[in-house]
Scaffold this motif. Sequence first.
Motif, PDB file in Angstrom:
ATOM      1  N   ASP A 147      43.883  35.830  17.734  1.00 47.78           N
ATOM      2  CA  ASP A 147      45.017  36.546  18.333  1.00 47.78           C
ATOM      3  C   ASP A 147      45.164  37.945  17.731  1.00 47.78           C
ATOM      4  O   ASP A 147      45.527  38.898  18.429  1.00 47.78           O
ATOM      5  N   SER A 148      44.856  38.058  16.447  1.00 43.68           N
ATOM      6  CA  SER A 148      44.982  39.346  15.765  1.00 43.68           C
ATOM      7  C   SER A 148      43.981  40.361  16.298  1.00 43.68           C
ATOM      8  O   SER A 148      44.331  41.524  16.546  1.00 43.68           O
ATOM      9  N   ILE A 149      42.724  39.951  16.490  1.00 42.80           N
ATOM     10  CA  ILE A 149      41.707  40.903  16.966  1.00 42.80           C
ATOM     11  C   ILE A 149      42.010  41.345  18.385  1.00 42.80           C
ATOM     12  O   ILE A 149      41.824  42.515  18.743  1.00 42.80           O
ATOM     13  N   ILE A 150      42.543  40.436  19.208  1.00 48.43           N
ATOM     14  CA  ILE A 150      42.887  40.810  20.581  1.00 48.43           C
ATOM     15  C   ILE A 150      44.077  41.767  20.579  1.00 48.43           C
ATOM     16  O   ILE A 150      44.110  42.742  21.341  1.00 48.43           O
ATOM     17  N   THR A 151      45.044  41.518  19.696  1.00 52.79           N
ATOM     18  CA  THR A 151      46.205  42.408  19.595  1.00 52.79           C
ATOM     19  C   THR A 151      45.791  43.788  19.117  1.00 52.79           C
ATOM     20  O   THR A 151      46.248  44.815  19.645  1.00 52.79           O
ATOM     21  N   LEU A 152      44.898  43.838  18.127  1.00 53.15           N
ATOM     22  CA  LEU A 152      44.417  45.134  17.627  1.00 53.15           C
ATOM     23  C   LEU A 152      43.676  45.896  18.719  1.00 53.15           C
ATOM     24  O   LEU A 152      43.825  47.117  18.838  1.00 53.15           O
ATOM     25  N   TYR A 153      42.896  45.167  19.510  1.00 53.68           N
ATOM     26  CA  TYR A 153      42.206  45.851  20.617  1.00 53.68           C
ATOM     27  C   TYR A 153      43.227  46.408  21.615  1.00 53.68           C
ATOM     28  O   TYR A 153      43.084  47.548  22.082  1.00 53.68           O
ATOM     29  N   ASN A 154      44.235  45.618  21.965  1.00 51.57           N
ATOM     30  CA  ASN A 154      45.267  46.100  22.890  1.00 51.57           C
ATOM     31  C   ASN A 154      45.942  47.360  22.357  1.00 51.57           C
ATOM     32  O   ASN A 154      46.162  48.326  23.098  1.00 51.57           O
ATOM     33  N   LEU A 155      46.259  47.353  21.068  1.00 57.48           N
ATOM     34  CA  LEU A 155      46.929  48.512  20.467  1.00 57.48           C
ATOM     35  C   LEU A 155      45.998  49.718  20.364  1.00 57.48           C
ATOM     36  O   LEU A 155      46.448  50.864  20.408  1.00 57.48           O
ATOM     37  N   SER A 156      44.682  49.463  20.233  1.00 58.47           N
ATOM     38  CA  SER A 156      43.725  50.567  20.053  1.00 58.47           C
ATOM     39  C   SER A 156      43.619  51.443  21.288  1.00 58.47           C
ATOM     40  O   SER A 156      43.149  52.589  21.200  1.00 58.47           O
ATOM     41  N   THR A 157      44.036  50.936  22.441  1.00 60.33           N
ATOM     42  CA  THR A 157      43.957  51.724  23.670  1.00 60.33           C
ATOM     43  C   THR A 157      45.081  52.751  23.771  1.00 60.33           C
ATOM     44  O   THR A 157      45.061  53.591  24.680  1.00 60.33           O
ATOM     45  N   SER A 158      46.039  52.698  22.865  1.00 61.41           N
ATOM     46  CA  SER A 158      47.125  53.681  22.842  1.00 61.41           C
ATOM     47  C   SER A 158      46.724  54.841  21.936  1.00 61.41           C
ATOM     48  O   SER A 158      46.164  54.644  20.858  1.00 61.41           O
ATOM     49  N   GLN A 159      47.002  56.054  22.379  1.00 62.55           N
ATOM     50  CA  GLN A 159      46.574  57.250  21.664  1.00 62.55           C
ATOM     51  C   GLN A 159      47.104  57.274  20.235  1.00 62.55           C
ATOM     52  O   GLN A 159      48.280  57.037  19.975  1.00 62.55           O
ATOM     53  N   GLY A 160      46.206  57.554  19.300  1.00 65.27           N
ATOM     54  CA  GLY A 160      46.573  57.675  17.897  1.00 65.27           C
ATOM     55  C   GLY A 160      46.469  56.394  17.101  1.00 65.27           C
ATOM     56  O   GLY A 160      46.455  56.430  15.866  1.00 65.27           O
ATOM     57  N   ASN A 161      46.387  55.251  17.763  1.00 64.02           N
ATOM     58  CA  ASN A 161      46.371  53.986  17.036  1.00 64.02           C
ATOM     59  C   ASN A 161      45.023  53.691  16.375  1.00 64.02           C
ATOM     60  O   ASN A 161      44.958  52.952  15.393  1.00 64.02           O
ATOM     61  N   LEU A 162      43.927  54.259  16.928  1.00 66.60           N
ATOM     62  CA  LEU A 162      42.617  54.035  16.305  1.00 66.60           C
ATOM     63  C   LEU A 162      42.594  54.571  14.882  1.00 66.60           C
ATOM     64  O   LEU A 162      42.004  53.962  13.974  1.00 66.60           O
ATOM     65  N   THR A 163      43.249  55.707  14.665  1.00 63.94           N
ATOM     66  CA  THR A 163      43.300  56.278  13.320  1.00 63.94           C
ATOM     67  C   THR A 163      44.058  55.362  12.371  1.00 63.94           C
ATOM     68  O   THR A 163      43.655  55.166  11.211  1.00 63.94           O
ATOM     69  N   LEU A 164      45.139  54.763  12.843  1.00 64.74           N
ATOM     70  CA  LEU A 164      45.907  53.839  12.014  1.00 64.74           C
ATOM     71  C   LEU A 164      45.103  52.577  11.707  1.00 64.74           C
ATOM     72  O   LEU A 164      45.161  52.046  10.587  1.00 64.74           O
ATOM     73  N   ILE A 165      44.353  52.097  12.686  1.00 63.42           N
ATOM     74  CA  ILE A 165      43.495  50.931  12.451  1.00 63.42           C
ATOM     75  C   ILE A 165      42.419  51.276  11.425  1.00 63.42           C
ATOM     76  O   ILE A 165      42.116  50.490  10.521  1.00 63.42           O
ATOM     77  N   LEU A 166      41.852  52.464  11.546  1.00 59.91           N
ATOM     78  CA  LEU A 166      40.811  52.919  10.620  1.00 59.91           C
ATOM     79  C   LEU A 166      41.308  52.946   9.184  1.00 59.91           C
ATOM     80  O   LEU A 166      40.588  52.581   8.246  1.00 59.91           O
ATOM     81  N   GLN A 167      42.530  53.344   8.986  1.00 61.78           N
ATOM     82  CA  GLN A 167      43.098  53.447   7.635  1.00 61.78           C
ATOM     83  C   GLN A 167      43.253  52.090   6.957  1.00 61.78           C
ATOM     84  O   GLN A 167      43.380  52.023   5.727  1.00 61.78           O
ATOM     85  N   SER A 168      43.219  51.013   7.734  1.00 62.03           N
ATOM     86  CA  SER A 168      43.382  49.677   7.158  1.00 62.03           C
ATOM     87  C   SER A 168      42.054  49.017   6.791  1.00 62.03           C
ATOM     88  O   SER A 168      42.029  47.840   6.428  1.00 62.03           O
ATOM     89  N   ASP A 169      40.928  49.757   6.914  1.00 62.96           N
ATOM     90  CA  ASP A 169      39.598  49.259   6.565  1.00 62.96           C
ATOM     91  C   ASP A 169      39.297  47.945   7.295  1.00 62.96           C
ATOM     92  O   ASP A 169      39.097  46.889   6.677  1.00 62.96           O
ATOM     93  N   PRO A 170      39.219  47.982   8.627  1.00 69.27           N
ATOM     94  CA  PRO A 170      39.078  46.726   9.385  1.00 69.27           C
ATOM     95  C   PRO A 170      37.645  46.235   9.549  1.00 69.27           C
ATOM     96  O   PRO A 170      37.427  45.083   9.930  1.00 69.27           O
ATOM     97  N   ILE A 171      36.626  47.092   9.309  1.00 70.73           N
ATOM     98  CA  ILE A 171      35.248  46.761   9.654  1.00 70.73           C
ATOM     99  C   ILE A 171      34.749  45.472   8.984  1.00 70.73           C
ATOM    100  O   ILE A 171      34.173  44.609   9.660  1.00 70.73           O
ATOM    101  N   PRO A 172      34.943  45.274   7.665  1.00 73.71           N
ATOM    102  CA  PRO A 172      34.425  44.041   7.053  1.00 73.71           C
ATOM    103  C   PRO A 172      34.953  42.770   7.700  1.00 73.71           C
ATOM    104  O   PRO A 172      34.181  41.832   7.950  1.00 73.71           O
TER     105      PRO A 172
END
Length: 427
Positions: A147-172
């Motif tokens: 549910d978390s990954i789907i929510t993050l994807y939904n939020l990533s489509t809003s402008q500026g949210n990708l930068t906020l996701i990036l700051q949380s070190d999500p890749i690992p």
Amino acid sequence: MSCAIVEKTLYLIQSNDPILKLQGAKDIRWLTKSSLRYRRHFNEAVKPLVDMLSNSESFEFIEAAFLALLNLSVKDEGNKKSIIDAGALEHIIGFLQSENASLKEHATASLLTLSASSVTKRILTSFGVIPLLVDILRRGSPRAMVDSIITLYNLSTSQGNLTLILQSDPIPCIVALLKSCKKSSKTARKCTALLESLMSYEECRQALTSEEGGILAIVEVLEIGSLQSREHAVGALLKMCQSDRCKYRLLILREGVIPGLLELTVKGTAKSKEKSQTLLRLLRDTTPSERSQLQPDTLENIVSNLISQIDGSKEQTGKAHGLLAEVIQFMLQSLNCPLINDLLYFRNLVMPPRRNIDQNAQADKVRPTHGMRTHNRAHTSKLVPTPGVPPVPTSPPRALWTNVNCPPTAQGDISNVEFRWSIHMLT
């Protein structure tokens, strides 16, 4: 839908009696499970349900309220806004940080439904939910992580949210989830979609290559994922290669990406075909300035160059050859051409189907017939007439290549000369 049932249920949920209120929440959950009409008529129940979330003494109360609110918010923008206006986000965020795994799951599911609305995405972001969702990816239950990954994807489509996701070190944690999930699942699709977006940032590209098996996980989705997943996977790899070809080209090649790319050029979506062809060009061992001076790329010069550059075992190279044989078969069968039988005949002679061969059990040797290699001297493939297409006279096979200055190949294998000739026949 019964108006009497709606009135009775609203009376229960608005009652001061805890038992009646609990029953009202359960009734709303079941009535709104699959009915859009009931969801609209229970908008008045949102405030009492949100108030039930503050009852920290009873887990049953909280769970009943969560499940009712979840159903009310599905595909109903008005109820989503009412839930947020009633102050539900404060409770949801508190439950995300709870030690109770069930409450975390309910809270994450609630954010998932709320994030599906373009109106609520910025509101959720302003409450700081992105770092909490990434934290769920690290240490949440399997259900909460999905549910978390789907929510993050939904939020990533809003402008500026990708930068906020990036700051949380999500890749690992995204890579870890992608490795563990079924590659054809919705989870894999959302993981690769989010990774494709994040590959626009150098920090994320470096983080992906630093993760053991990070690129390989994407390549696996590219090979066996759903059509949409494969499109996102090739898109992620393409962004990497376009950003710094010299840095990422060999890293991608070493994970065996070629067979999957070849298949996508034929069987993928329109975007997948375009992206895979572009990536194949980038993976060639030529510089951008050299590529600009070349004639338009064909499948022959792309694949021939790539196969010659693969630094792998004979088995890996054979896999690429074998899959290309299947691609050629598919494309030939798609042609509306009177000479299709002749083309298939040559394909069967030169490009054997992919199969596992026990080299120790090979008793027969390949013998030249009419100057051409065949793969079974006891039987030669017969032409199969195509329905609706008149037979076309064909001449006996000519000696296209000889064995002079060319070492013999094992049964079931093909030489590079034969391989390139087969591509030439196709193109």
